[in-house]
Design a protein around this motif. Structure first.
Motif, PDB file in Angstrom:
ATOM      1  N   UNK A 280      47.313 -25.040  -4.130  1.00 36.54           N
ATOM      2  CA  UNK A 280      48.075 -24.558  -2.975  1.00 36.54           C
ATOM      3  C   UNK A 280      49.154 -25.565  -2.601  1.00 36.54           C
ATOM      4  N   UNK A 281      48.925 -26.846  -2.955  1.00 37.35           N
ATOM      5  CA  UNK A 281      49.893 -27.896  -2.593  1.00 37.35           C
ATOM      6  C   UNK A 281      51.104 -27.883  -3.526  1.00 37.35           C
ATOM      7  N   UNK A 282      51.063 -27.045  -4.553  1.00 36.40           N
ATOM      8  CA  UNK A 282      52.194 -26.960  -5.490  1.00 36.40           C
ATOM      9  C   UNK A 282      51.876 -27.609  -6.815  1.00 36.40           C
ATOM     10  N   UNK A 283      52.738 -27.419  -7.825  1.00 36.55           N
ATOM     11  CA  UNK A 283      52.453 -27.945  -9.166  1.00 36.55           C
ATOM     12  C   UNK A 283      52.677 -29.459  -9.247  1.00 36.55           C
ATOM     13  N   UNK A 284      52.055 -30.092 -10.239  1.00 38.34           N
ATOM     14  CA  UNK A 284      52.348 -31.496 -10.548  1.00 38.34           C
ATOM     15  C   UNK A 284      51.666 -32.513  -9.671  1.00 38.34           C
ATOM     16  N   UNK A 285      50.695 -32.105  -8.846  1.00 40.18           N
ATOM     17  CA  UNK A 285      50.040 -33.089  -7.983  1.00 40.18           C
ATOM     18  C   UNK A 285      48.808 -33.704  -8.654  1.00 40.18           C
ATOM     19  N   UNK A 286      48.330 -33.075  -9.739  1.00 43.25           N
ATOM     20  CA  UNK A 286      47.090 -33.556 -10.374  1.00 43.25           C
ATOM     21  C   UNK A 286      47.416 -34.557 -11.482  1.00 43.25           C
ATOM     22  N   UNK A 287      46.846 -35.766 -11.363  1.00 39.91           N
ATOM     23  CA  UNK A 287      47.101 -36.813 -12.365  1.00 39.91           C
ATOM     24  C   UNK A 287      46.011 -36.890 -13.424  1.00 39.91           C
ATOM     25  N   UNK A 288      44.751 -36.854 -12.972  1.00 37.82           N
ATOM     26  CA  UNK A 288      43.648 -37.023 -13.927  1.00 37.82           C
ATOM     27  C   UNK A 288      42.444 -36.175 -13.514  1.00 37.82           C
ATOM     28  N   UNK A 289      41.628 -35.836 -14.502  1.00 37.23           N
ATOM     29  CA  UNK A 289      40.352 -35.172 -14.239  1.00 37.23           C
ATOM     30  C   UNK A 289      39.229 -36.095 -14.717  1.00 37.23           C
ATOM     31  N   UNK A 290      38.112 -36.076 -14.011  1.00 37.23           N
ATOM     32  CA  UNK A 290      36.932 -36.825 -14.474  1.00 37.23           C
ATOM     33  C   UNK A 290      35.756 -35.872 -14.599  1.00 37.23           C
ATOM     34  N   UNK A 291      35.118 -35.942 -15.756  1.00 37.90           N
ATOM     35  CA  UNK A 291      33.877 -35.194 -15.991  1.00 37.90           C
ATOM     36  C   UNK A 291      32.759 -36.227 -15.983  1.00 37.90           C
TER      37      UNK A 291
ATOM     38  N   UNK B  87      34.881 -31.925 -22.808  1.00 35.77           N
ATOM     39  CA  UNK B  87      36.235 -32.487 -22.771  1.00 35.77           C
ATOM     40  C   UNK B  87      37.231 -31.465 -23.344  1.00 35.77           C
ATOM     41  N   UNK B  88      36.876 -30.893 -24.495  1.00 36.62           N
ATOM     42  CA  UNK B  88      37.762 -29.911 -25.142  1.00 36.62           C
ATOM     43  C   UNK B  88      37.853 -28.653 -24.268  1.00 36.62           C
ATOM     44  N   UNK B  89      36.716 -28.269 -23.700  1.00 39.35           N
ATOM     45  CA  UNK B  89      36.682 -27.093 -22.815  1.00 39.35           C
ATOM     46  C   UNK B  89      37.625 -27.302 -21.616  1.00 39.35           C
ATOM     47  N   UNK B  90      37.565 -28.492 -21.021  1.00 36.74           N
ATOM     48  CA  UNK B  90      38.400 -28.776 -19.839  1.00 36.74           C
ATOM     49  C   UNK B  90      39.885 -28.767 -20.203  1.00 36.74           C
ATOM     50  N   UNK B  91      40.207 -29.316 -21.367  1.00 35.16           N
ATOM     51  CA  UNK B  91      41.603 -29.340 -21.826  1.00 35.16           C
ATOM     52  C   UNK B  91      42.160 -27.912 -21.863  1.00 35.16           C
ATOM     53  N   UNK B  92      41.390 -26.980 -22.417  1.00 36.88           N
ATOM     54  CA  UNK B  92      41.883 -25.602 -22.536  1.00 36.88           C
ATOM     55  C   UNK B  92      41.861 -24.865 -21.202  1.00 36.88           C
TER      56      UNK B  92
ATOM     57  N   UNK C  76      32.990 -27.245 -10.971  1.00 31.07           N
ATOM     58  CA  UNK C  76      33.413 -28.210  -9.947  1.00 31.07           C
ATOM     59  C   UNK C  76      34.934 -28.400 -10.016  1.00 31.07           C
ATOM     60  N   UNK C  77      35.447 -28.650 -11.214  1.00 31.21           N
ATOM     61  CA  UNK C  77      36.891 -28.882 -11.370  1.00 31.21           C
ATOM     62  C   UNK C  77      37.682 -27.633 -10.995  1.00 31.21           C
ATOM     63  N   UNK C  78      37.150 -26.463 -11.343  1.00 28.66           N
ATOM     64  CA  UNK C  78      37.819 -25.191 -11.015  1.00 28.66           C
ATOM     65  C   UNK C  78      38.024 -25.087  -9.504  1.00 28.66           C
ATOM     66  N   UNK C  79      36.987 -25.445  -8.751  1.00 27.98           N
ATOM     67  CA  UNK C  79      37.074 -25.364  -7.287  1.00 27.98           C
ATOM     68  C   UNK C  79      38.057 -26.398  -6.737  1.00 27.98           C
ATOM     69  N   UNK C  80      37.999 -27.611  -7.278  1.00 23.85           N
ATOM     70  CA  UNK C  80      38.883 -28.683  -6.788  1.00 23.85           C
ATOM     71  C   UNK C  80      40.344 -28.373  -7.122  1.00 23.85           C
ATOM     72  N   UNK C  81      40.562 -27.870  -8.319  1.00 22.72           N
ATOM     73  CA  UNK C  81      41.943 -27.579  -8.746  1.00 22.72           C
ATOM     74  C   UNK C  81      42.491 -26.386  -7.968  1.00 22.72           C
ATOM     75  N   UNK C  82      41.644 -25.371  -7.755  1.00 22.88           N
ATOM     76  CA  UNK C  82      42.100 -24.192  -7.001  1.00 22.88           C
ATOM     77  C   UNK C  82      42.547 -24.615  -5.602  1.00 22.88           C
TER      78      UNK C  82
ATOM     79  N   UNK D 190      30.286 -29.003 -14.480  1.00 24.93           N
ATOM     80  CA  UNK D 190      31.449 -29.896 -14.331  1.00 24.93           C
ATOM     81  C   UNK D 190      32.739 -29.077 -14.203  1.00 24.93           C
ATOM     82  N   UNK D 191      32.826 -28.012 -15.002  1.00 20.94           N
ATOM     83  CA  UNK D 191      34.058 -27.221 -15.011  1.00 20.94           C
ATOM     84  C   UNK D 191      34.136 -26.311 -13.792  1.00 20.94           C
TER      85      UNK D 191
END
Ligand SMILES: NC(=O)c1ccc[n+]([C@@H]2O[C@H](COP(=O)([O-])OP(=O)(O)OC[C@H]3O[C@@H](n4cnc5c(N)ncnc54)[C@H](OP(=O)(O)O)[C@@H]3O)[C@@H](O)[C@H]2O)c1
Length: 384
Positions: free
Chosen positions: A162-173, A222-227, A152-158, A149-150
């Motif tokens: 590139x689009x700049x900070x503040x574009x991510x609203x929520x994560x789903x695991x 969940x805790x892992x993703x938060x950090x 996956x999120x690492x790839x999506x967030x990376x 899961x992480x």
């Protein structure tokens, strides 16, 4: 091309063996060090087969056996052995595939040396996330998640950064729901160890398989993703998705949602972490959406599976609370696996331990180790 030097902690386990398979298929990866807890025979066999000069075993008696059986190699042991294995093997990247909070020491030793860490051992981040992330930041080492899961999120967030900070609203695991999805608390009280070890979509070590059955695994994630991603708990959702094809989603400020898909095979996130930032060919089954048919989603039943609620509460409390949660969970899962308590007692033991110990602010690793010891003793008291 010079191969990337890989040191694997926990090479005899489920993730460790799959990592060796990934390394075996690549000219770009060279295994330079291996470790296990007690399983000295398979570890020595791995070292001989790979020409690895140095291994470590957590257990001193197992290390002594390994030294006698393998006089040509160097066998290290104990906490000093962990640090020496990292320092002397000269790795470019360390994979931490140890189970439980025993993985914290290799995480600290690796990041402390400024070496990049492929992290399967989620317990390191659950117990000591604030300190572990601060250590990585201080030494400039990268943490590459191996949890599917992480990863996956690492790839999506990376891709999105590139689009700049503040574009991510929520994560789903996503969660498969485990072998007991749909069961009530009453039904869960009488499930057996064998039933709990039958995971519907993943083949894993015993502890994480039980964590998947209680859904504590999602709490730890969940805790892992938060950090890992610096995202508030309120922004992270857990959704049951029995097919385990979507591993994670990122919701963006313009209403778009990015999802990462693939058939469940841990060699994919392992290879991602070991080869990062490159990709490699892997002979895994390919996703066929028509064959997959429908992908379904449902909420977690927090009444039947209270471990996820406990983890979210501990994460929000912060300080030593997640460390207490993790330690109590390890004790309770071990007791369940050895037939000493019922499945539903796992959550009860964790909740009672959390209620009887105050969370303290985390300013140094010593506080963490002390909280871990106290939580284990307290949880053992509740097993009686
Ligand atoms: N398996 C998966 O698919 C999966 C997926 C995502 C994340 N993870 C995470 O990856 C980690 C490993 O999981 P796993 O399923 O691979 O576990 P596993 O099959 O039980 O293997 C655990 C490994 O850790 C070693 N070990 C155990 N206790 C130790 C200790 N006190 N000191 C040093 N080494 C010790 C074991 O050595 P011995 O053989 O000597 O006992 C073994 O090599 C866990 O944190 C898990 O949550 C696993």
């Amino acid at each position: 091309m010079v191969a990337r030097r890989i040191l694997i902690f926990g090479s005899t386990g489920s993730i460790g063996l799959q990592a060796l398979d990934v390394c075996d298929r690549s000219d770009e990866l060279e295994v330079v060090g291996l470790s296990a807890g007690t399983a000295w025979e398979p570890l020595v066999e791995q070292a001989r087969a790979l020409g690895v000069p140095r291994i470590a075993l957590a257990d001193a008696a197992a290390a002594a056996e390994a030294s006698r059986a393998w006089p040509d190699g160097e066998v290290l042991s104990g906490p000093d052995g962990v640090a020496a294995l990292v320092a002397e093997s000269g790795p470019d990247l360390v994979l931490n595939a140890i189970v439980g909070s025993a993985g914290l020491l290799p995480t600290i030793a690796t990041l402390g040396e400024g070496i990049d860490l492929a992290l399967a051992n989620k317990e390191s981040l659950v117990a000591g996330g604030e300190l572990v992330m601060a250590l990585a930041e201080a030494t400039g080492a990268q943490i590459l998640p191996v949890d599917s899961e992480h990863a996956a999120l690492h790839q999506l967030i990376a891709a999105e950064r590139a689009a700049g900070p503040g574009t991510i609203e929520r994560l789903t695991i996503t969660a498969s729901g485990g072998p007991f999805r749909g069961m009530t608390g009453e039904q869960l009280a009488s499930v057996s160890v064998a039933d709990a070890l039958k995971h519907p979509t993943w083949e894993m070590g015993g502890k994480i398989t039980i964590d998947s059955a209680t859904l504590m695994n999602k709490g730890l994630e969940l805790i892992e993703a938060h950090h890992l991603f610096g995202v508030r708990y309120e922004q992270i959702d857990v959704v049951v998705h029995p097919q385990s094809i979507i591993h994670g989603c990122v919701a963006l400020c313009d209403g778009a949602v990015l999802a990462h898909l693939g058939l469940p095979d841990m060699r994919v996130p392992i290879a991602y972490a070991l080869h990062h930032p490159n990709r490699t060919d892997l002979p895994v089954a390919r996703l066929d959406l028509i064959a997959a048919g429908s992908l379904t989603f449902e909420p977690v039943d927090l009444e039947a599976f209270p471990c996820l609620r406990l983890a979210r509460e501990a994460g929000l409390a912060g300080g030593t609370a997640p460390c207490i949660l993790n330690a109590a969970n390890e004790i309770a899962v071990h007791a369940f696996l050895s037939g000493r308590i019922a499945f539903t007692r796992i959550a009860e033991v964790i909740e009672a331990t959390l209620e009887s110990l105050d969370s303290r602010p985390l300013s140094e690793f010593e506080i963490l180790f002390a909280a871990d010891r106290t939580a284990r003793e307290t949880a053992r008291g509740f097993l009686a």
